[in-house]
Enzyme design. Structure first.
Site, mmCIF file in Angstrom:
data_model
loop_
_atom_site.group_PDB
_atom_site.id
_atom_site.type_symbol
_atom_site.label_atom_id
_atom_site.label_comp_id
_atom_site.label_asym_id
_atom_site.label_seq_id
_atom_site.Cartn_x
_atom_site.Cartn_y
_atom_site.Cartn_z
ATOM 1 N N GLU A 91 19.676 40.925 21.783
ATOM 2 C CA GLU A 91 19.278 40.001 22.857
ATOM 3 C C GLU A 91 18.328 38.925 22.341
ATOM 4 O OE1 GLU A 91 21.429 40.257 24.985
ATOM 5 O OE2 GLU A 91 20.392 40.731 26.830
ATOM 6 N N THR B 219 22.157 31.505 27.944
ATOM 7 C CA THR B 219 20.869 32.074 28.371
ATOM 8 C C THR B 219 19.710 31.301 27.743
ATOM 9 O OG1 THR B 219 21.846 34.246 28.626
ATOM 10 C CG2 THR B 219 19.473 34.190 28.393
HETATM 11 N N1 HSE Z 1 16.327 38.018 32.406
HETATM 12 C C1 HSE Z 1 17.172 37.186 31.590
HETATM 13 C C2 HSE Z 1 17.068 35.766 32.086
HETATM 14 C C3 HSE Z 1 18.563 37.681 31.667
HETATM 15 O O1 HSE Z 1 17.114 35.580 33.299
HETATM 16 O O2 HSE Z 1 16.957 34.853 31.274
HETATM 17 C C4 HSE Z 1 19.560 36.895 30.919
HETATM 18 O O3 HSE Z 1 20.875 37.332 31.238
#
Ligand code: HSE
Length: 310
Positions: free
Chosen positions: A131, A184
């Protein structure tokens, strides 16, 4: 054991008020990874099905980055290499934890091949390495529910403290995934690094309310708490028909609706399958009328998380 195939589910993270700290797993949609031992040393991505433009280089693909983090933690170095065949059922940039699913499937597979030296909880840190590579930050709100299943709260990151939440059995989720990609990393850059005290109070009040509502099966309280004053107002600008999708879901009886992860997927929570399916029909016709391709999923919370298929 020389070969293993693992399924890791897609996830809805943030869940409105819980930016970077809440998420739950879905049924039936996610990634499958087959990992095989190879005579050549090192990690190799040999095939990616169901997605284009994902890196095949081992130092760039989240699955192999997470697997490398797992290997680096071992005292003994492996005597073989490993090949990775990845089947993606959720596209990257969907907001459904696609990179998290690949990272999780990969570390669960490696753990099995090595005779399970780690618990699922211990594997989280390795999955988070994937991630971090894709979003710039090692958040766990996708990988934790993906690995462990259920509805989770990441209470703290330093050190990692993940709580599995109780939730009502009749909770249903409807997701629409409009077929556009939002990275993201880009979506995170849109967010302000600071928020007002007023917004912080609203947000943490709602997180507490949501956790309590889920535990008590109090749908009214869940509904009042499914609000996001931090990310949704900014990120919703990137999502076609966001407000129409959300309002329509609420009109049909949803407890609430918001952005899934960093978008573009939108989720709605409901107290019954019938309501969840009618929201799915609303999402389908809304995006069809606008000639925007969209995938719809209706699912209960998946309590199992990642699992070995064969
Ligand atoms: N919590 C993260 C964001 C998740 O909102 O950036 C990304 O899928």
């Amino acid at each position: 054991m020389n070969e293993i195939k693992v399924f890791a589910p897609a996830t809805v993270s943030n869940v409105a008020c819980g930016f970077d700290v809440m998420g739950f797993a879905l049924h039936g949609v996610g990634d499958e990874i087959t990992v095989k031992r190879t005579p050549e040393q090192g990690l190799q991505v040999v095939a990616i099905h169901g997605a284009e433009n994902l890196p095949m280089e081992a130092d760039k693909n989240v699955a192999t980055i997470a697997a490398q983090a797992f290997l680096d933690s071992l005292d003994e170095k492996p005597t073989s290499g490993f090949s990775f065949e990845i089947t993606k059922k959720v596209k990257a940039g969907s907001g459904l934890g696609s990179s998290g699913s690949s990272s999780v499937a990969s570390v669960v597979a490696m753990n099995e091949l090595f005779g399970k030296p780690y618990s699922k909880e211990e594997l989280l840190l390795f999955a988070m390495a994937g991630e971090a590579a894709i979003s710039g930050q090692p958040h766990a709100d996708n990988v934790a529910p993906c690995l462990l299943g259920g509805f989770v709260l990441v209470r703290d990151y330093h050190p990692l403290d993940v709580i599995q939440l109780d939730y009502p059995d009749s909770l249903y989720c409807t997701v629409v995934h409009p077929q556009i990609e939002i990275k993201t990393s880009d979506s995170r850059k849109m967010l302000k690094q600071q928020i007002s005290l007023r917004k912080a109070i609203t947000q943490w009040g709602n997180v507490g309310g949501l956790v309590s509502g889920l535990a008590k099966g109090d749908y009214e309280l869940i509904s009042r708490s499914l609000k996001d004053v931090v990310a949704e107002p900014v990120r919703s600008m990137l999502i076609p028909l966001f407000h129409e999708a959300k309002q329509g879901a609420i009109d049909l009886g949803a407890l609430g609706a918001s952005i899934s992860g960093s978008g573009p997927s939108i989720f709605a929570l409901s107290s019954s399958k019938e309501i969840a399916e009618s929201i799915g029909n609303h999402f389908t016709s809304l995006y069809k009328e606008a000639s925007i391709d969209a995938l719809i999923y209706v699912s209960q919370v998946n309590p199992k998380g990642a699992e070995v298929i064969s």
